[in-house]
Design a protein around this motif. Structure first.
Motif, PDB file in Angstrom:
ATOM      1  N   TYR A 207      10.471   0.845  -1.956  1.00 30.64           N
ATOM      2  CA  TYR A 207      11.527   0.162  -2.697  1.00 30.64           C
ATOM      3  C   TYR A 207      11.490  -1.355  -2.572  1.00 30.64           C
ATOM      4  N   GLY A 208      10.584  -1.889  -1.756  1.00 27.21           N
ATOM      5  CA  GLY A 208      10.481  -3.336  -1.632  1.00 27.21           C
ATOM      6  C   GLY A 208      11.794  -3.967  -1.222  1.00 27.21           C
ATOM      7  N   ASP A 209      12.249  -4.939  -2.027  1.00 27.01           N
ATOM      8  CA  ASP A 209      13.531  -5.596  -1.741  1.00 27.01           C
ATOM      9  C   ASP A 209      14.684  -4.952  -2.499  1.00 27.01           C
ATOM     10  N   PHE A 210      14.460  -3.792  -3.086  1.00 29.88           N
ATOM     11  CA  PHE A 210      15.457  -3.016  -3.826  1.00 29.88           C
ATOM     12  C   PHE A 210      15.864  -3.690  -5.146  1.00 29.88           C
ATOM     13  N   GLN A 211      15.154  -4.719  -5.541  1.00 28.53           N
ATOM     14  CA  GLN A 211      15.461  -5.399  -6.804  1.00 28.53           C
ATOM     15  C   GLN A 211      14.211  -5.596  -7.669  1.00 28.53           C
ATOM     16  N   THR A 212      13.092  -5.908  -7.033  1.00 21.64           N
ATOM     17  CA  THR A 212      11.865  -6.204  -7.765  1.00 21.64           C
ATOM     18  C   THR A 212      11.210  -4.925  -8.262  1.00 21.64           C
ATOM     19  N   ASP A 213      10.764  -4.925  -9.510  1.00 22.10           N
ATOM     20  CA  ASP A 213      10.014  -3.807 -10.064  1.00 22.10           C
ATOM     21  C   ASP A 213       8.597  -3.842  -9.505  1.00 22.10           C
ATOM     22  N   LEU A 214       8.250  -2.866  -8.687  1.00 25.90           N
ATOM     23  CA  LEU A 214       6.942  -2.809  -8.044  1.00 25.90           C
ATOM     24  C   LEU A 214       6.075  -1.701  -8.627  1.00 25.90           C
ATOM     25  N   SER A 215       6.397  -1.239  -9.825  1.00 25.86           N
ATOM     26  CA  SER A 215       5.707  -0.077 -10.365  1.00 25.86           C
ATOM     27  C   SER A 215       4.205  -0.303 -10.507  1.00 25.86           C
ATOM     28  N   GLN A 216       3.784  -1.454 -10.993  1.00 29.81           N
ATOM     29  CA  GLN A 216       2.350  -1.691 -11.171  1.00 29.81           C
ATOM     30  C   GLN A 216       1.638  -1.857  -9.835  1.00 29.81           C
ATOM     31  N   GLU A 217       2.269  -2.523  -8.888  1.00 33.01           N
ATOM     32  CA  GLU A 217       1.692  -2.631  -7.546  1.00 33.01           C
ATOM     33  C   GLU A 217       1.574  -1.242  -6.906  1.00 33.01           C
ATOM     34  N   LEU A 218       2.587  -0.415  -7.125  1.00 33.33           N
ATOM     35  CA  LEU A 218       2.584   0.927  -6.545  1.00 33.33           C
ATOM     36  C   LEU A 218       1.462   1.774  -7.143  1.00 33.33           C
ATOM     37  N   ILE A 219       1.271   1.682  -8.455  1.00 34.40           N
ATOM     38  CA  ILE A 219       0.164   2.410  -9.088  1.00 34.40           C
ATOM     39  C   ILE A 219      -1.161   2.015  -8.447  1.00 34.40           C
ATOM     40  N   ALA A 220      -1.363   0.719  -8.229  1.00 37.03           N
ATOM     41  CA  ALA A 220      -2.624   0.243  -7.646  1.00 37.03           C
ATOM     42  C   ALA A 220      -2.813   0.763  -6.225  1.00 37.03           C
ATOM     43  N   VAL A 221      -1.746   0.719  -5.412  1.00 38.66           N
ATOM     44  CA  VAL A 221      -1.836   1.208  -4.036  1.00 38.66           C
ATOM     45  C   VAL A 221      -2.099   2.710  -4.022  1.00 38.66           C
ATOM     46  N   MET A 222      -1.428   3.450  -4.888  1.00 38.92           N
ATOM     47  CA  MET A 222      -1.627   4.896  -4.941  1.00 38.92           C
ATOM     48  C   MET A 222      -3.023   5.248  -5.431  1.00 38.92           C
ATOM     49  N   ASP A 223      -3.521   4.533  -6.401  1.00 42.75           N
ATOM     50  CA  ASP A 223      -4.862   4.811  -6.904  1.00 42.75           C
ATOM     51  C   ASP A 223      -5.900   4.613  -5.798  1.00 42.75           C
ATOM     52  N   ARG A 224      -5.763   3.532  -5.085  1.00 50.59           N
ATOM     53  CA  ARG A 224      -6.702   3.244  -3.995  1.00 50.59           C
ATOM     54  C   ARG A 224      -6.611   4.324  -2.918  1.00 50.59           C
ATOM     55  N   THR A 225      -5.396   4.739  -2.596  1.00 49.32           N
ATOM     56  CA  THR A 225      -5.193   5.719  -1.532  1.00 49.32           C
ATOM     57  C   THR A 225      -5.678   7.100  -1.947  1.00 49.32           C
ATOM     58  N   ILE A 226      -5.370   7.504  -3.163  1.00 45.24           N
ATOM     59  CA  ILE A 226      -5.811   8.821  -3.632  1.00 45.24           C
ATOM     60  C   ILE A 226      -7.336   8.902  -3.651  1.00 45.24           C
ATOM     61  N   ARG A 227      -7.978   7.855  -4.082  1.00 46.13           N
ATOM     62  CA  ARG A 227      -9.445   7.866  -4.108  1.00 46.13           C
ATOM     63  C   ARG A 227     -10.019   7.950  -2.690  1.00 46.13           C
ATOM     64  N   ALA A 228      -9.355   7.331  -1.735  1.00 45.71           N
ATOM     65  CA  ALA A 228      -9.797   7.441  -0.342  1.00 45.71           C
ATOM     66  C   ALA A 228      -9.627   8.868   0.171  1.00 45.71           C
ATOM     67  N   VAL A 229      -8.503   9.492  -0.157  1.00 44.80           N
ATOM     68  CA  VAL A 229      -8.277  10.884   0.241  1.00 44.80           C
ATOM     69  C   VAL A 229      -9.309  11.798  -0.397  1.00 44.80           C
ATOM     70  N   ARG A 230      -9.531  11.625  -1.690  1.00 40.14           N
ATOM     71  CA  ARG A 230     -10.428  12.535  -2.411  1.00 40.14           C
ATOM     72  C   ARG A 230     -11.889  12.375  -1.983  1.00 40.14           C
ATOM     73  N   ALA A 231     -12.220  11.294  -1.336  1.00 41.81           N
ATOM     74  CA  ALA A 231     -13.576  11.120  -0.829  1.00 41.81           C
ATOM     75  C   ALA A 231     -13.908  12.139   0.254  1.00 41.81           C
ATOM     76  N   VAL A 232     -12.867  12.669   0.938  1.00 43.10           N
ATOM     77  CA  VAL A 232     -13.092  13.637   2.018  1.00 43.10           C
ATOM     78  C   VAL A 232     -12.379  14.956   1.784  1.00 43.10           C
ATOM     79  N   ASP A 233     -11.366  14.954   0.913  1.00 42.86           N
ATOM     80  CA  ASP A 233     -10.538  16.141   0.705  1.00 42.86           C
ATOM     81  C   ASP A 233     -10.215  16.275  -0.781  1.00 42.86           C
TER      82      ASP A 233
END
Length: 384
Positions: A207-233
């Protein structure tokens, strides 16, 4: 009808992800409903009944750990935390959850349990001690496990549940984002063959500061993380979290190349801020807001986890209303884990605004500032 899998008297049944949910070996849809084991692997001072304001108050886990380190040194503080963790959630607690008719636990944890800031991409020698313990206890009681990164490197919001109030650096730090991805890759590599660990909840309340829209940053973080997970699982279900605005900004996970990916959100209508606290508020939530979420999920064939929810107010129905939410979410085909299994009360009594399934039966107060080391050991042992 949906089967309810798992009990303290039954062997844990391997599940297979099919479309928006899990099925058992006979192809029967399994309803997953359960509870969060909060305040175990990430401390929230309000759940331990210690002061949260004033000079003697603790704003977050960081405050508590800083005090323990300053008074006793890092090594003895770690040993004290081990005593706490051994006793906060035990074999008896896992069995209690199964006795409530539940079959899954969500396990919130802080990143520092696995890796230190001194070696940001290196695992601690004892990195998996407590997650392994969670899996072992759950499996023994016939419970499935959802692992939840509750406190991320750098902090994903300014709120207490992230581990340090005011810290919100994940969104602007390449190093912290890489640490999240690296951490989940290690976790996935550890539990990829587990029948007990059925999902990875990648980031709690971003939720960040509970005011700023972080949707695009969140997509980027999730994409990076999912690809790291899928590399092994390649198989285990991963949940991407909603932002304050919901989940619609993600679109269809399959369009992003995200396989076996679902959504998760937390629903607390009528509890926080200036929201109306009435049955009318809950009626609007059920009739309107759940309908919106249902429409957003339509056609995506994606699992959905109500990762946290509660009704708390006894004067609005308390457990009866809570049970109604469990039923309605199950009717939607959604997985559910309420907040929370346990909290500590100095007086040993359930409050009128009840967040918990169980609490201590006898009075037991903690004076973290004044207690000696041995006194703290004994008080933490009493938690068991």
């Amino acid at each position: 009808m949906c089967a309810v899998a798992g009990s303290s008297r039954a062997q844990l049944t391997p599940l297979t992800l099919k479309g928006s949910g899990f099925v058992d070996a006979q192809g029967e849809r399994v309803t997953l409903l359960g509870v969060n084991v909060g305040n175990w692997l990430l401390l929230e001072p309000w759940m331990l009944a210690v002061p949260t304001e004033g000079e003697q108050g603790f704003a977050d886990q960081h405050d508590i750990l800083t005090l323990l380190d300053s008074r006793f040194g890092a090594e003895r503080a770690d040993a004290l935390l081990d005593v706490y963790r051994v006793n906060w959630f035990t074999e008896r607690d896992a069995a209690n959850i199964a006795e409530f008719g539940m079959n899954v636990i969500r396990v919130p944890f802080h990143y520092s349990l696995l890796t230190s800031d001194e070696g940001p991409l290196e695992l601690r020698d004892d990195a998996f001690e407590w997650l392994d313990r969670a899996v072992e206890l759950a499996e023994g009681a016939g419970l499935y496990v959802i692992l939840d990164l509750h406190g991320a490197p750098g902090g994903q919001s300014v709120d207490m549940p992230a581990g340090r109030v005011g810290e919100n650096e994940l969104w602007t730090s390449e190093a912290h984002q890489e640490r999240v991805a690296s951490l989940w890759r290690a976790i996935a590599d550890r539990y990829k063959d587990s029948d007990t660990v059925i999902a990875y909840d990648l980031l709690n309340e971003p939720y960040g500061d509970f005011q700023t829209d972080l949707s695009q940053e969140l997509i980027a973080v999730m994409d990076r993380t999912i690809r790291a997970v899928r590399a092994v699982d390649p198989e285990t279900l991963v949940f991407v979290p909603g932002q304050i605005s919901g989940i619609d900004f993600y679109g269809d996970p399959r369009d992003r190349g995200w396989t076996n990916t679902g959504f998760t959100e937390h629903f607390y209508p009528g509890i926080f801020g200036a929201e109306e606290r009435s049955l009318r508020r809950h009626a609007r939530f059920v009739a309107c807001e759940l309908a919106v979420r249902r429409a957003q999920l339509e056609g995506k064939d994606a699992p959905f986890l109500v990762g946290e929810f509660n009704t708390i107010f006894e004067n609005l129905g308390g457990p009866t209303l809570l049970a109604e939410y469990f039923r309605r979410y199950a009717d939607e085909g959604w997985m559910t884990t309420m907040w929370a299994y346990r909290l500590h009360r100095n007086d040993g009594k359930l409050p009128a605004d009840n967040w918990t399934l169980v609490t201590n039966a006898e009075p037991c107060a903690f004076d973290l500032h004044g207690m000696s080391y041995d006194e703290r050991v004994r008080s933490f042992e009493r938690l068991g």
